[in-house]
Design a protein around this motif. Structure first.
Motif, PDB file in Angstrom:
ATOM      1  N   GLU A  80      71.077   4.874  35.352  1.00  0.00           N
ATOM      2  CA  GLU A  80      69.621   4.917  35.477  1.00  0.00           C
ATOM      3  C   GLU A  80      69.090   4.637  36.873  1.00  0.00           C
ATOM      4  O   GLU A  80      67.957   4.997  37.176  1.00  0.00           O
ATOM      5  N   ARG A  81      69.859   4.016  37.730  1.00  0.00           N
ATOM      6  CA  ARG A  81      69.349   3.594  39.043  1.00  0.00           C
ATOM      7  C   ARG A  81      68.895   4.759  39.924  1.00  0.00           C
ATOM      8  O   ARG A  81      67.959   4.627  40.702  1.00  0.00           O
ATOM      9  N   GLY A  82      69.550   5.904  39.799  1.00  0.00           N
ATOM     10  CA  GLY A  82      69.280   7.034  40.683  1.00  0.00           C
ATOM     11  C   GLY A  82      67.853   7.520  40.674  1.00  0.00           C
ATOM     12  O   GLY A  82      67.350   7.986  41.704  1.00  0.00           O
ATOM     13  N   GLN A  83      67.175   7.392  39.544  1.00  0.00           N
ATOM     14  CA  GLN A  83      65.791   7.861  39.470  1.00  0.00           C
ATOM     15  C   GLN A  83      64.856   7.095  40.397  1.00  0.00           C
ATOM     16  O   GLN A  83      63.785   7.586  40.741  1.00  0.00           O
ATOM     17  N   TYR A  84      65.248   5.905  40.813  1.00  0.00           N
ATOM     18  CA  TYR A  84      64.409   5.064  41.666  1.00  0.00           C
ATOM     19  C   TYR A  84      64.793   5.124  43.145  1.00  0.00           C
ATOM     20  O   TYR A  84      64.066   4.598  43.985  1.00  0.00           O
ATOM     21  N   LEU A  85      65.939   5.724  43.447  1.00  0.00           N
ATOM     22  CA  LEU A  85      66.524   5.563  44.775  1.00  0.00           C
ATOM     23  C   LEU A  85      66.494   6.822  45.631  1.00  0.00           C
ATOM     24  O   LEU A  85      66.744   7.923  45.157  1.00  0.00           O
ATOM     25  N   GLU A  86      66.241   6.587  46.898  1.00  0.00           N
ATOM     26  CA  GLU A  86      66.376   7.616  47.926  1.00  0.00           C
ATOM     27  C   GLU A  86      67.825   7.669  48.402  1.00  0.00           C
ATOM     28  O   GLU A  86      68.369   8.738  48.665  1.00  0.00           O
ATOM     29  N   SER A  87      68.439   6.469  48.509  1.00  0.00           N
ATOM     30  CA  SER A  87      69.831   6.397  48.961  1.00  0.00           C
ATOM     31  C   SER A  87      70.420   5.033  48.623  1.00  0.00           C
ATOM     32  O   SER A  87      69.696   4.095  48.292  1.00  0.00           O
ATOM     33  N   PHE A  88      71.755   4.955  48.716  1.00  0.00           N
ATOM     34  CA  PHE A  88      72.438   3.667  48.630  1.00  0.00           C
ATOM     35  C   PHE A  88      73.765   3.772  49.364  1.00  0.00           C
ATOM     36  O   PHE A  88      74.323   4.856  49.530  1.00  0.00           O
ATOM     37  N   GLU A  89      74.237   2.607  49.814  1.00  0.00           N
ATOM     38  CA  GLU A  89      75.509   2.528  50.546  1.00  0.00           C
ATOM     39  C   GLU A  89      76.273   1.306  50.060  1.00  0.00           C
ATOM     40  O   GLU A  89      75.740   0.199  50.033  1.00  0.00           O
ATOM     41  N   VAL A  90      77.529   1.511  49.677  1.00  0.00           N
ATOM     42  CA  VAL A  90      78.375   0.448  49.151  1.00  0.00           C
ATOM     43  C   VAL A  90      79.418   0.072  50.200  1.00  0.00           C
ATOM     44  O   VAL A  90      80.061   0.941  50.773  1.00  0.00           O
ATOM     45  N   THR A  91      79.581  -1.242  50.421  1.00  0.00           N
ATOM     46  CA  THR A  91      80.641  -1.768  51.271  1.00  0.00           C
ATOM     47  C   THR A  91      81.463  -2.734  50.440  1.00  0.00           C
ATOM     48  O   THR A  91      80.934  -3.731  49.926  1.00  0.00           O
ATOM     49  N   PHE A  92      82.753  -2.422  50.252  1.00  0.00           N
ATOM     50  CA  PHE A  92      83.649  -3.299  49.499  1.00  0.00           C
ATOM     51  C   PHE A  92      84.210  -4.363  50.437  1.00  0.00           C
ATOM     52  O   PHE A  92      84.410  -4.117  51.632  1.00  0.00           O
ATOM     53  N   LEU A  93      84.465  -5.561  49.882  1.00  0.00           N
ATOM     54  CA  LEU A  93      84.885  -6.715  50.663  1.00  0.00           C
ATOM     55  C   LEU A  93      86.122  -7.365  50.050  1.00  0.00           C
ATOM     56  O   LEU A  93      86.132  -7.656  48.857  1.00  0.00           O
ATOM     57  N   ASP A  94      87.130  -7.620  50.863  1.00  0.00           N
ATOM     58  CA  ASP A  94      88.276  -8.422  50.452  1.00  0.00           C
ATOM     59  C   ASP A  94      88.123  -9.792  51.095  1.00  0.00           C
ATOM     60  O   ASP A  94      88.005  -9.907  52.310  1.00  0.00           O
ATOM     61  N   GLU A  95      88.125 -10.823  50.272  1.00  0.00           N
ATOM     62  CA  GLU A  95      87.899 -12.184  50.749  1.00  0.00           C
ATOM     63  C   GLU A  95      89.075 -12.695  51.584  1.00  0.00           C
ATOM     64  O   GLU A  95      90.231 -12.463  51.255  1.00  0.00           O
ATOM     65  N   ILE A  96      88.728 -13.411  52.649  1.00  0.00           N
ATOM     66  CA  ILE A  96      89.728 -14.089  53.472  1.00  0.00           C
ATOM     67  C   ILE A  96      89.653 -15.591  53.210  1.00  0.00           C
ATOM     68  O   ILE A  96      90.626 -16.215  52.830  1.00  0.00           O
ATOM     69  N   ASP A  97      88.458 -16.188  53.375  1.00  0.00           N
ATOM     70  CA  ASP A  97      88.288 -17.628  53.197  1.00  0.00           C
ATOM     71  C   ASP A  97      86.804 -17.944  53.252  1.00  0.00           C
ATOM     72  O   ASP A  97      86.009 -17.133  53.727  1.00  0.00           O
ATOM     73  N   GLY A  98      86.414 -19.127  52.794  1.00  0.00           N
ATOM     74  CA  GLY A  98      85.031 -19.535  52.934  1.00  0.00           C
ATOM     75  C   GLY A  98      84.615 -20.632  51.980  1.00  0.00           C
ATOM     76  O   GLY A  98      85.321 -20.959  51.027  1.00  0.00           O
ATOM     77  N   LYS A  99      83.488 -21.246  52.248  1.00  0.00           N
ATOM     78  CA  LYS A  99      82.915 -22.277  51.382  1.00  0.00           C
ATOM     79  C   LYS A  99      82.346 -21.612  50.131  1.00  0.00           C
ATOM     80  O   LYS A  99      81.611 -20.648  50.218  1.00  0.00           O
ATOM     81  N   GLY A 100      82.721 -22.127  48.983  1.00  0.00           N
ATOM     82  CA  GLY A 100      82.231 -21.563  47.737  1.00  0.00           C
ATOM     83  C   GLY A 100      82.881 -20.260  47.377  1.00  0.00           C
ATOM     84  O   GLY A 100      82.434 -19.567  46.493  1.00  0.00           O
ATOM     85  N   SER A 101      83.963 -19.944  48.051  1.00  0.00           N
ATOM     86  CA  SER A 101      84.628 -18.683  47.792  1.00  0.00           C
ATOM     87  C   SER A 101      85.577 -18.788  46.598  1.00  0.00           C
ATOM     88  O   SER A 101      85.883 -19.879  46.129  1.00  0.00           O
ATOM     89  N   ALA A 102      86.045 -17.662  46.139  1.00  0.00           N
ATOM     90  CA  ALA A 102      86.977 -17.648  45.008  1.00  0.00           C
ATOM     91  C   ALA A 102      88.300 -18.306  45.336  1.00  0.00           C
ATOM     92  O   ALA A 102      88.970 -18.839  44.458  1.00  0.00           O
ATOM     93  N   THR A 103      88.686 -18.306  46.619  1.00  0.00           N
ATOM     94  CA  THR A 103      89.977 -18.888  47.016  1.00  0.00           C
ATOM     95  C   THR A 103      89.860 -20.328  47.472  1.00  0.00           C
ATOM     96  O   THR A 103      90.861 -21.009  47.622  1.00  0.00           O
ATOM     97  N   CYS A 104      88.647 -20.807  47.685  1.00  0.00           N
ATOM     98  CA  CYS A 104      88.446 -22.183  48.169  1.00  0.00           C
ATOM     99  C   CYS A 104      88.560 -23.159  47.006  1.00  0.00           C
ATOM    100  O   CYS A 104      87.881 -23.035  45.992  1.00  0.00           O
ATOM    101  N   THR A 105      89.424 -24.149  47.133  1.00  0.00           N
ATOM    102  CA  THR A 105      89.628 -25.118  46.049  1.00  0.00           C
ATOM    103  C   THR A 105      88.982 -26.455  46.329  1.00  0.00           C
ATOM    104  O   THR A 105      88.946 -27.318  45.470  1.00  0.00           O
ATOM    105  N   ALA A 106      88.482 -26.687  47.519  1.00  0.00           N
ATOM    106  CA  ALA A 106      87.865 -27.983  47.836  1.00  0.00           C
ATOM    107  C   ALA A 106      86.409 -27.819  48.176  1.00  0.00           C
ATOM    108  O   ALA A 106      85.925 -26.792  48.458  1.00  0.00           O
TER     109      ALA A 106
END
Length: 106
Positions: A80-106
């Protein structure tokens, strides 16, 4: 390892942006209730660009993302999203590290 994406959407006009927001809100309600592997899914407005929306999504791993994509509420959003949109751009991300990230345990 965490997996994520950023999507930049440009709506046809301000009314279409608001309709897109309603569709996104309905979808996000289902994501919160039904997708434990979806760690973050946020629809952002961009200051001074009323037609632009940016999604930031973070998943526990690639399989969680693939499960997300199979959900009926996500398939509806994608259909359904296409009816509202002129354009869209997707950027996929592979996590390296960070606060609150999926790989961060502390």
């Amino acid at each position: 390892m965490g997996f994520g994406l950023v999507v930049r959407f440009v709506a046809h006009d301000a009314a279409a942006a608001h309709a897109f927001d309603r569709l996104a809100r309905e979808t996000l309600e289902q994501i919160r209730a039904m997708e434990p592997g979806t760690l973050v899914s946020i629809n952002h407005a961009v200051p001074d660009q009323p037609r632009v929306r940016v999604f930031y999504e973070l998943y526990a791993d690639r399989e969680a993302f693939e499960e997300h994509e199979r959900q009926p509420h996500v398939r509806r959003f994608l259909a359904e999203r296409g009816q509202y949109l002129e354009s869209f751009e997707v950027t996929f991300l592979d996590e390296i590290d960070g606060k609150g990230s999926a790989t961060c345990t502390a």
